[in-house]
Structures are given as C-alpha cells and as structure tokens.
Design a protein around this motif. Structure first.
Motif, PDB file in Angstrom:
ATOM      1  N   ILE A 244      41.505  54.503  27.183  1.00 29.90           N
ATOM      2  CA  ILE A 244      41.064  53.111  27.339  1.00 29.90           C
ATOM      3  C   ILE A 244      41.992  52.171  26.588  1.00 29.90           C
ATOM      4  CG2 ILE A 244      39.187  51.481  26.956  1.00 29.90           C
ATOM      5  CD1 ILE A 244      37.252  53.884  27.080  1.00 29.90           C
ATOM      6  N   LEU A 245      42.309  52.505  25.344  1.00 31.48           N
ATOM      7  CA  LEU A 245      43.139  51.613  24.524  1.00 31.48           C
ATOM      8  C   LEU A 245      44.507  51.388  25.155  1.00 31.48           C
ATOM      9  CD1 LEU A 245      42.263  52.895  20.933  1.00 31.48           C
ATOM     10  CD2 LEU A 245      41.517  50.771  22.016  1.00 31.48           C
ATOM     11  N   PHE A 246      45.042  52.411  25.820  1.00 33.24           N
ATOM     12  CA  PHE A 246      46.354  52.267  26.448  1.00 33.24           C
ATOM     13  C   PHE A 246      46.258  51.979  27.944  1.00 33.24           C
ATOM     14  CE2 PHE A 246      47.380  54.524  22.542  1.00 33.24           C
ATOM     15  CZ  PHE A 246      48.458  53.772  22.085  1.00 33.24           C
ATOM     16  N   ALA A 247      45.035  51.596  28.386  1.00 26.41           N
ATOM     17  CA  ALA A 247      44.823  51.152  29.767  1.00 26.41           C
ATOM     18  C   ALA A 247      45.293  52.193  30.774  1.00 26.41           C
ATOM     19  CB  ALA A 247      45.542  49.822  29.999  1.00 26.41           C
ATOM     20  N   TYR A 286      45.254  42.359  22.333  1.00 20.04           N
ATOM     21  CA  TYR A 286      45.101  43.573  23.139  1.00 20.04           C
ATOM     22  C   TYR A 286      44.556  43.232  24.524  1.00 20.04           C
ATOM     23  CZ  TYR A 286      45.839  48.458  21.948  1.00 20.04           C
ATOM     24  OH  TYR A 286      46.388  49.704  21.800  1.00 20.04           O
ATOM     25  N   ILE A 287      43.550  42.368  24.569  1.00 15.19           N
ATOM     26  CA  ILE A 287      42.964  41.980  25.855  1.00 15.19           C
ATOM     27  C   ILE A 287      44.012  41.335  26.747  1.00 15.19           C
ATOM     28  CG2 ILE A 287      41.377  40.304  26.910  1.00 15.19           C
ATOM     29  CD1 ILE A 287      39.393  40.957  24.669  1.00 15.19           C
ATOM     30  N   ASN A 288      44.825  40.446  26.183  1.00 14.58           N
ATOM     31  CA  ASN A 288      45.864  39.785  26.980  1.00 14.58           C
ATOM     32  C   ASN A 288      46.905  40.786  27.468  1.00 14.58           C
ATOM     33  OD1 ASN A 288      45.829  36.536  27.018  1.00 14.58           O
ATOM     34  ND2 ASN A 288      44.755  37.294  25.215  1.00 14.58           N
ATOM     35  N   TRP A 289      47.199  41.804  26.666  1.00 18.21           N
ATOM     36  CA  TRP A 289      48.116  42.855  27.132  1.00 18.21           C
ATOM     37  C   TRP A 289      47.492  43.622  28.285  1.00 18.21           C
ATOM     38  CZ3 TRP A 289      47.855  48.412  26.197  1.00 18.21           C
ATOM     39  CH2 TRP A 289      49.000  49.105  26.657  1.00 18.21           C
ATOM     40  N   TRP A 290      46.222  43.958  28.169  1.00 18.68           N
ATOM     41  CA  TRP A 290      45.533  44.621  29.277  1.00 18.68           C
ATOM     42  C   TRP A 290      45.659  43.810  30.559  1.00 18.68           C
ATOM     43  CZ3 TRP A 290      40.332  45.754  26.308  1.00 18.68           C
ATOM     44  CH2 TRP A 290      40.467  46.933  25.558  1.00 18.68           C
ATOM     45  N   TRP A 329      46.803  49.842  33.540  1.00 17.93           N
ATOM     46  CA  TRP A 329      45.978  49.273  34.608  1.00 17.93           C
ATOM     47  C   TRP A 329      46.796  48.384  35.532  1.00 17.93           C
ATOM     48  CZ3 TRP A 329      42.123  47.962  30.234  1.00 17.93           C
ATOM     49  CH2 TRP A 329      41.296  49.069  29.993  1.00 17.93           C
ATOM     50  N   ASN A 330      47.823  47.733  35.013  1.00 18.72           N
ATOM     51  CA  ASN A 330      48.612  46.815  35.814  1.00 18.72           C
ATOM     52  C   ASN A 330      49.663  47.516  36.662  1.00 18.72           C
ATOM     53  OD1 ASN A 330      47.605  44.072  35.058  1.00 18.72           O
ATOM     54  ND2 ASN A 330      48.062  44.855  33.022  1.00 18.72           N
TER      55      ASN A 330
END
Length: 343
Positions: A244-247, A286-290, A329-330
């Motif tokens: 999760i942390l690394f999407a 972190y959220i913006n990186w996700w 995720w991206n």
C-alpha cells in the motif's frame, strides 16, 4: 459520469490545467492516447541545458510507455521563450528527440502546441503565415473549461503551495504532548489499535473532527510505527502494508477516501504547531505522490523538512520522488488517479 469530448486546442489546454490543477510554467506536458481515448497526463520541467535532449526524451518516454495502450501522444510546450518566424521553435531539439524515441516504441506524435505567456499556437506551424496564434484567455471560454468548473474544478495560477495559518502554537503543542504521554503509557498494540480506530472514525465521517481529536491524531503520527500504519489505512485497501505504501496493490485504492484524508490532514495541520507538523506534511506529500502529483509532493516534503530538517521519512520520500520513481497505481489506468472520464 458522462464522458466529455475534447474538440479544440483551447479544450486541450483547459483539460491539462484542470487535470494538473494548475497552469504549467516552463514545462512539457504529454497526454497519451489510444485511438480517440485519453490515457495518462505527464508534466515535467523543460530541460535547462543543451546536450541532454536524448537523455531527457528517454526519461519522458519511459513514463509515457507505462501506459501500455498508448498509440499516440499529444504534447504542449509551456515556456516564456519566444518563437521567431524562420527559426526553430524553442526546445525543438527536445521534441525531435522525443519523436524519435517514441517512434522506436511504436508511438506517434499526434499533435503539439506551443504555449507562451499570452498566446498559443500549433508547435509545427508548417508554411510561414499559415497558422494563427490564439490568446491563452480563450481557454476560459472553452466548453471543457465550463464543464470542469460546473463540476467544481478550478485551475490555480501556479503549483506553489500556501499552507493555512496555525496560530496559538504553544497551546496546541501542549495539547499534542499530553496525548503523546498517554500513548507512551499504553502497551504498543493498544496504542496502535486506538490510533487506527480514531483515524478510521475520521475517515468514515463526513464532518471535520474536533480539535481534541486533531491533537490526538497528530500525536499518533509522531510515532513511526503508528504513523506508517495510519498512512497505509488511508486508501482503504486490504493488502500488505508495504504494498500500500508504495502504491503497488492489485486492488484499486479508494480515491475519494484518499482525497478526504488529505483534507483531514490539512485540517489537523491548522490544529498543530511547527514542532509536530513534519509527520502531517509528510503524509500529505505521500498522498500527492500516490496521485501522481510529484511537484506538489516534493513541496509538501520540503515544508516538512523546513519544520524538522532531520525528519527521516520526509527526506527518504523526497529522494525517492527526486529519483523519478512513480507510484505504482499510476502505472495502470485501472488504478491510476483520475478526476473525470474523457474522450
């Protein structure tokens, strides 16, 4: 939600502005396409030195080819450098290198725009005198811009972050410290469970929490083991925490929940003091990186380091983003963050 159709260059620039959330400056923006469907949007700073065009193009192509369905690309060069008739457009060598590198991957350049401070025009103008420059202000009256605004979106003039004020720092710091003393006095598992329940109740609510709950949240974020677990609880995905942390989960995150978490963290930031702010700002980064917003993620992490230069998670996360690592995720259109569906 009904899909929207982009028809004009003004629509393209409006789409870019609303997708990024700000008007780019000294940037290359690329949009991948599969037939007439839009895929990923990439913004990257224009190169500052000559001689690096091929390396730069390969970096851009690496990001773009993560959209495995892409068959063509639209691009826009945003710069205050002027274009003279009879001379090559600014950054022409970069675009030529990118065209060649993408061609090796079977991807064509469909079209391009040259966007200045006040006007924009086709990047490849063809014969002299055959193209006309349009005012950038025309994007404000485009159909796509109107639809975005109707749906609650807006474009900031830049991507610079302005944090809300947080007065009465000493009082807030004392309140956070009291909660930290309570957490320290508890068994580790109990403290973790209570911290997760507090955060889950906030994420499940539709109202902003009380100041006391904000102080308790900030206190929990001061402890790395609890902090990491609370960040991992944001996307609402039941998979291993490190994934999760690394999407890198197989399940798509709940983006509306993530957006709400960002609002809660910003709200909590106004209820804390600089000495306790670094974990809050790091979580927002972190959220913006996700979400694929690397520039904003970097800014939030720098703000975290401004409050605590030794804050390790912020420093390591900023190094990760600076090395060009994109949230997993991206890399998949089924899990990537997106605001609206478009054709």
């Amino acid at each position: 939600m009904e899909k929207l159709t982009i028809k004009t260059p003004s629509d393209v620039l409006s789409f870019i502005g609303h997708t990024l959330g700000f008007w780019p400056q000294e940037s290359l923006v690329c949009i991948t396409m599969n037939d007439n469907s839009i895929g990923a949007t990439l913004r990257i700073d224009l190169p500052h030195q000559t001689g690096q065009e091929l390396h730069y193009a390969r970096t851009v192509a690496h990001y773009l080819t993560s959209d495995t369905t892409a068959t063509s690309v639209l691009f826009a060069v945003y710069t205050n450098e002027t274009s003279q008739h009879g001379s090559a457009k600014p950054h022409a060598a970069t675009i030529a290198a990118l065209t060649g590198v993408l061609a090796e991957q079977g991807i064509t350049i469909r079209d391009g725009l040259f966007v200045g401070d006040t006007t924009f025009s086709p990047y490849d103008e063809g014969e002299p005198g055959t193209s006309i420059a349009l005012p950038v202000s025309s994007t404000q009256t485009s159909a796509i811009n109107a639809e975005f605004i109707y749906r609650g979106s807006y474009i900031q003039p830049t991507d610079s972050i302005t944090l809300p004020a947080s007065p009465e720092a000493e009082t807030k710091a004392a309140a956070v410290e009291r909660h930290m003393e309570t957490i320290i006095s508890q068994p580790s598992l109990t403290a973790l469970q209570q911290g997760r329940k507090l955060w889950a109740d906030m994420l499940d609510s539709t109202d902003f929490p009380s100041d006391n709950d904000c102080h308790a949240l900030v206190a929990n974020l001061q402890f790395p083991a609890i902090r990491d677990r609370l960040i991992a609880d944001i996307p609402g995905v039941d998979e291993p925490m490190q994934h999760i942390l690394f999407a890198q989960t197989e399940t798509a995150p709940k983006w509306s929940r993530i957006e709400w978490a960002q609002q809660l963290l910003l709200h909590a930031y106004t209820r804390t003091s600089p000495e306790h702010a670094a974990p809050v700002l790091t979580a927002i980064g972190y959220i913006n990186w996700w979400e694929g917003k690397g520039s904003k993620a970097h800014q939030f992490l720098q703000l975290a380091l401004d409050t605590d230069p030794a804050y390790r998670l912020a420093r390591l996360s900023d190094q990760m983003i600076g090395s060009g690592i994109v949230a997993g995720w991206n890399m998949n259109k089924n899990t990537a963050y997106k605001a609206l569906p478009f054709d």
